[in-house]
Design a protein around this motif. Structure first.
Motif, short mmCIF file in Angstrom:
data_model
loop_
_atom_site.label_atom_id
_atom_site.label_comp_id
_atom_site.label_asym_id
_atom_site.label_seq_id
_atom_site.Cartn_x
_atom_site.Cartn_y
_atom_site.Cartn_z
N PHE A 27 0.82 -1.20 0.00
CA PHE A 27 0.00 0.00 0.00
C PHE A 27 0.87 1.26 0.00
N LEU A 28 1.89 1.30 0.84
CA LEU A 28 2.76 2.47 0.92
C LEU A 28 3.53 2.69 -0.38
N VAL A 29 4.03 1.62 -0.97
CA VAL A 29 4.73 1.73 -2.25
C VAL A 29 3.78 2.27 -3.31
N TYR A 30 2.57 1.74 -3.38
CA TYR A 30 1.58 2.21 -4.35
C TYR A 30 1.26 3.68 -4.12
N LYS A 31 1.01 4.04 -2.88
CA LYS A 31 0.62 5.41 -2.55
C LYS A 31 1.71 6.42 -2.88
N PHE A 32 2.93 6.12 -2.47
CA PHE A 32 3.99 7.12 -2.60
C PHE A 32 4.78 7.03 -3.89
N VAL A 33 4.78 5.90 -4.56
CA VAL A 33 5.53 5.78 -5.81
C VAL A 33 4.60 5.98 -6.99
#
Length: 128
Positions: A27-33
Motif C-alpha cells: 500500500f505504501l509503495v503504491y501510494k507514494f511511488v
C-alpha cells in the motif's frame, strides 16, 4: 460442554503480522511511488498545455496514426493540435479556436456562439 476460547499460537501470530506488514508495504509503495508519479505526470501535462499557443480556423479533424491514434485538430494555418477526446467531439470543422499561452482554456467560436473548453477540468478529473 466445555467452552473453549479462540487461541492463536505464536507461529500463527507471526504469520498474520507478516502478511499485514507485506500488505502495508505494498500500500505504501503504491501510494507514494505510483500515485505521486501519476500526479507528476498530470502536472507535467498541465504545464505543457499552458505553454501551447494557437489560433485559427478548423479545416480538418482526424486521428494521428503515427501518434497512437491521438485525436487531432488541423487549422488552416497548418497548425496541428492534439486535444482530449472529450474536446475533439465538441470541436467542429468550421470552428475558430484560440488558446493563449499561460492559460488552460480553449475558446471556440462557432457562428454567433462562443464557448470554452478547459483542459484543467479534464486533468483534474483524471487526478481523482
Amino acid at each position: 460442554m466445555k467452552n473453549e476460547g479462540f487461541e492463536i499460537s505464536i507461529k500463527q501470530l507471526k504469520v498474520i503480522l507478516s502478511i499485514g506488514t507485506i500488505i502495508l508495504a505494498f500500500f505504501l509503495v503504491y501510494k507514494f511511488v505510483f500515485m505521486s508519479s501519476r500526479e507528476q505526470l498530470l502536472d507535467g501535462s498541465l504545464r505543457k498545455i499552458r505553454e501551447e499557443n494557437f489560433q485559427g480556423f478548423v479545416i480538418d479533424k482526424n486521428y494521428d496514426k503515427n501518434n497512437h491514434n491521438s485525436p487531432m485538430i488541423y487549422l488552416r494555418n497548418k497548425t496541428k493540435i492534439a486535444v482530449f477526446g472529450e474536446f475533439w467531439s465538441q470541436i467542429k470543422i468550421g470552428d475558430s479556436l484560440e488558446k493563449k499561452k499561460g492559460e488552460t482554456i480553449i475558446t471556440v467560436y462557432r457562428n454567433n456562439m462562443k464557448f470554452t473548453l478547459d483542459n484543467k477540468d479534464i486533468i483534474n478529473s483524471l487526478n481523482n
